[in-house]
Design a protein around this motif. Structure first.
Motif, mmCIF file in Angstrom:
data_model
loop_
_atom_site.group_PDB
_atom_site.id
_atom_site.type_symbol
_atom_site.label_atom_id
_atom_site.label_comp_id
_atom_site.label_asym_id
_atom_site.label_seq_id
_atom_site.Cartn_x
_atom_site.Cartn_y
_atom_site.Cartn_z
ATOM 1 N N LEU A 192 0.560 -1.104 -0.154
ATOM 2 C CA LEU A 192 0.107 -0.105 0.029
ATOM 3 C C LEU A 192 0.912 1.317 -0.142
ATOM 4 O O LEU A 192 0.489 2.376 -0.796
ATOM 5 N N ALA A 229 1.045 4.259 -2.801
ATOM 6 C CA ALA A 229 0.496 5.578 -2.417
ATOM 7 C C ALA A 229 1.183 6.864 -2.839
ATOM 8 O O ALA A 229 1.621 7.591 -2.090
ATOM 9 N N ASP A 230 1.654 6.601 -4.038
ATOM 10 C CA ASP A 230 2.375 7.815 -4.538
ATOM 11 C C ASP A 230 1.949 7.951 -6.245
ATOM 12 O O ASP A 230 1.960 7.091 -6.879
ATOM 13 N N PRO A 231 1.809 9.235 -6.580
ATOM 14 C CA PRO A 231 1.244 9.418 -7.953
ATOM 15 C C PRO A 231 2.334 8.788 -9.111
ATOM 16 O O PRO A 231 1.728 8.245 -9.913
ATOM 17 N N LEU A 251 2.160 5.046 -8.845
ATOM 18 C CA LEU A 251 0.812 4.868 -9.382
ATOM 19 C C LEU A 251 0.908 4.498 -11.044
ATOM 20 O O LEU A 251 0.551 3.585 -11.819
ATOM 21 N N VAL A 254 -7.072 -1.063 -7.131
ATOM 22 C CA VAL A 254 -6.279 0.116 -7.087
ATOM 23 C C VAL A 254 -6.167 0.716 -8.553
ATOM 24 O O VAL A 254 -6.097 2.016 -9.067
ATOM 25 N N ALA A 291 -9.112 2.479 -9.548
ATOM 26 C CA ALA A 291 -9.330 3.736 -8.877
ATOM 27 C C ALA A 291 -8.564 4.693 -9.578
ATOM 28 O O ALA A 291 -8.818 5.781 -9.808
ATOM 29 N N ALA A 292 -7.241 4.189 -10.233
ATOM 30 C CA ALA A 292 -6.268 5.032 -10.553
ATOM 31 C C ALA A 292 -6.821 5.781 -11.940
ATOM 32 O O ALA A 292 -6.641 6.815 -12.254
#
Lengths: 120, 120
Positions: free
Chosen positions: A25, A29-31, A34, A104, A107-108
């Protein structure tokens, strides 16, 4: 951090059974990370060279992001000559955390679409 | 950080449409915060007092963890007298990031089981 494959050029990574949820996670948790993960997912299992990612960060920052992803067990990295080739550990993640990577990634995609100005 | 409900005692939180994936993943990427979220999920929508959580951290650390979860939009907090009451924002998270919370909670349960010594 151990190597679970007898494969020359493979960089150190945690074995599938030892993937930690918090580390995965955190890695996601970093653009920038991702985006790396989304591009690898879009490559459908093909290896992508680190140099293939056009991201607005310095080379050393990008190297750091790849290392965080690899050490969390999200990606696998092989050295090939002077290049590092990357794949997503889709099966390992799905076995240990069913549905997590898919949720994830979905969602991204939704967030990227929502944040982008509408085309005219 | 805005309040999207006209509700006395509600602490500041992001509106559902503005939940950020990176912030939610960061909030979940911690074992203490995962335990809080798992306990709230187990409460089936009931409000839980901050004092009800028996976790091996100081009160100020616990307060910090609740704030991170609230500011990311994972939980909702109401003041009731001198207490803070907590609920999980299940519907908001499911609407914005379908399947994500379920996948994380399932993974957290699996990891807790795997890390626990087998009963004899």
């Amino acid at each position: 951090m151990t190597i679970d494959h007898d494969c020359p050029g493979l960089l150190p990574e945690p074995p599938a059974a030892e993937l930690r949820l918090e580390a995965v996670l955190h890695a996601l948790a970093d653009p920038t990370r991702l985006r790396i993960v989304a591009e690898l997912a879009g490559a459908g299992g093909d290896e992508l060279n680190c140099l293939a990612f056009e991201l607005p960060v310095t080379k050393s920052t990008l190297t750091h992001h790849f290392r965080v992803l690899r050490e969390a067990g999200v990606i696998r990295q092989h050295r090939r000559g002077t290049s590092k080739m990357n794949t997503l550990r889709v099966e390992d993640l799905a076995a240990r955390f069913p549905g997590l990577l898919d949720a994830v990634l979905a969602a991204a995609v939704r967030c990227t679409r929502a944040d982008r100005p509408a085309a005219r």
